[in-house]
Design an enzyme around this catalytic site. Sequence first.
Site, PDB file in Angstrom:
ATOM      1  N   GLU A 172       0.895  -1.178   0.026  1.00  0.00           N
ATOM      2  CA  GLU A 172      -0.019  -0.078  -0.050  1.00  0.00           C
ATOM      3  C   GLU A 172       0.821   1.209  -0.098  1.00  0.00           C
ATOM      4  OE1 GLU A 172      -3.253   0.312  -0.485  1.00  0.00           O
ATOM      5  OE2 GLU A 172      -2.490   2.479  -0.458  1.00  0.00           O
ATOM      6  N   HIS A 203      -1.223   3.555   4.668  1.00  0.00           N
ATOM      7  CA  HIS A 203      -2.652   4.552   3.819  1.00  0.00           C
ATOM      8  C   HIS A 203      -2.736   5.523   4.373  1.00  0.00           C
ATOM      9  CE1 HIS A 203      -6.286   5.553   1.830  1.00  0.00           C
ATOM     10  NE2 HIS A 203      -6.010   4.398   1.135  1.00  0.00           N
ATOM     11  N   THR A 234      -5.698   1.601  -5.640  1.00  0.00           N
ATOM     12  CA  THR A 234      -5.329   0.119  -5.331  1.00  0.00           C
ATOM     13  C   THR A 234      -5.825  -0.792  -6.419  1.00  0.00           C
ATOM     14  OG1 THR A 234      -5.253   0.563  -3.208  1.00  0.00           O
ATOM     15  CG2 THR A 234      -5.075  -1.797  -3.737  1.00  0.00           C
ATOM     16  N   ASP A 241       1.899  -0.201  -4.914  1.00  0.00           N
ATOM     17  CA  ASP A 241       0.539   0.181  -5.719  1.00  0.00           C
ATOM     18  C   ASP A 241       0.696   1.414  -6.399  1.00  0.00           C
ATOM     19  OD1 ASP A 241      -0.253   1.449  -3.391  1.00  0.00           O
ATOM     20  OD2 ASP A 241      -2.339   0.446  -3.274  1.00  0.00           O
ATOM     21  N   HIS A 242       0.775   2.654  -5.594  1.00  0.00           N
ATOM     22  CA  HIS A 242       0.858   3.711  -6.065  1.00  0.00           C
ATOM     23  C   HIS A 242       1.234   4.830  -5.097  1.00  0.00           C
ATOM     24  CE1 HIS A 242      -2.298   4.360  -3.075  1.00  0.00           C
ATOM     25  NE2 HIS A 242      -3.021   3.132  -3.541  1.00  0.00           N
TER      26      HIS A 242
HETATM   27  C1  GP9 Z   1      -8.694  -0.232   0.765  1.00  0.00           C
HETATM   28  C2  GP9 Z   1      -7.439  -0.195   0.096  1.00  0.00           C
HETATM   29  C3  GP9 Z   1      -6.999   1.101  -0.105  1.00  0.00           C
HETATM   30  O1  GP9 Z   1      -9.394  -1.571   0.789  1.00  0.00           O
HETATM   31  O2  GP9 Z   1      -7.355  -1.167  -0.926  1.00  0.00           O
HETATM   32  O3  GP9 Z   1      -7.579   1.525  -1.238  1.00  0.00           O
HETATM   33  P1  GP9 Z   1      -6.962   2.807  -1.917  1.00  0.00           P
HETATM   34  O4  GP9 Z   1      -7.583   4.094  -1.276  1.00  0.00           O
HETATM   35  O5  GP9 Z   1      -5.400   2.832  -1.745  1.00  0.00           O
HETATM   36  O6  GP9 Z   1      -7.431   2.575  -3.260  1.00  0.00           O
HETATM   37 MN    MN Z   2      -3.664   1.896  -2.298  1.00  0.00          MN
END
Ligand code: GP9
Ligand code: MN
Length: 403
Positions: free
Chosen positions: A38, A196, A80, A255-256
């Site tokens: 994440e 996150h 994500t 992921d980003h």
């Molecule tokens: C939520 C997690 C985070 O289930 O995958 O999502 P994001 O905000 O990074 O897209």
């Molecule tokens: Mn994410």
Amino acid sequence: MTEAEAVASIESLQHKDPGRTDLYGLAEGKNIVLISLESTQDFVIGQKVNGEEVTPFLIDLIEDSFYFNQVYDQTAQGKTSDAEFMMDTSLYPLASGSVFVRRPENTFHSLPHILKEEKDYYAATFHGNVDTFWNRNVMYETLGYDRYFSKEDYTVTEENSVNYGLKDTPFFTQSADYMKNLPEPYYAKFLTLTNHFPFLLEEEDMFIDEAVTEEDVVNRYVTTVRYLDKSLETFFEKLKEEGMYEDTVFVLAGDHYGISEKYEVGLNELLGEEATITNQMQHKQVPLIIHIPGQQGETIATPGGEIDIRPTLLHLMGIQAEERYSFGHNLFTRDSDHPVIFRDGSFISDDYIYKDNVCYDKETGHEIDIQQCEPSLETVREELKLSDKIIFGDLLRYMVGGE
Ligand code: GP9
Ligand code: MN
């Protein structure tokens, strides 16, 4: 473009990547553990804060892994879910919204489908959040997952949660118990959560001090990345103890971004650098680590994007990637002159950066005549248009027998 023309263009995608290396099939038959990290950007790898490594475990892991250090975040609004979509389908995400939400009824020929067809793999996905987030409960079936372990499968308490929910360490520990019962070979995907925005952490989980910059978000970010790194270490230890490490190929990918452009001055301060276009693009890099136990480490500096992860993995699995109706390239052979394409139409190539309608010399960061970016821009437009056509026209149903 008519539907028939689009189908013909998809056919033409099939023969773009014929190069085989001696790594082909290196991980054949192994279980696959893919971990989506994440909000993890590549700059954290090897970064020290107050003299302490932010990712000591990942640095050690990289020593014995393929480490792709120029892979760019190509996600858009689907965050994500866009990263997941690219890793599973090697198609581009949409310009607005998430494919997971907008086109879950489509036919996709995704990684679980390919692995099942070719080598009878079982596919499971693990995430500590509620199953409906990003419409995953629907989309995972479309993508061919056999089982989705979501929040309701975990013991989630106030003590083991922070921010979005279950902390990464208990998430991995509890997941490992479920893994023991998966039919082999399996493809298991894990989505971490603790790192996150807004990067919250309890005192007991702070393994390094916050950074000191003018942006609190940046200061906290390094502590949640450090926590993620530690949770990965715990997971690997547990897998080793339980005999689930040796015969597995591990794919770890950011992921980003975690630090959005809004907070970038804090990042410039942390990294002791100027706010230039070149640095801004570099911050879009996410780590990609492929670890095969017993394999020597190597850093691969070929530029690429998240869309290229699937063909790279398939190459290692000994599965031909060139017949898969997708846009990705194998990163072991990718032509570095082919632009890395972003969803907003910008790109980066060997020589150029194109962003917000401006063409830059990549080396100097100076603005140059737009004509110089034009040949790559044509590729950018073509690929994004065709990918959209595939998704909005649900064209893969014609290619894979409308399953
Ligand atoms: C939520 C997690 C985070 O289930 O995958 O999502 P994001 O905000 O990074 O897209
Ligand atoms: Mn994410």
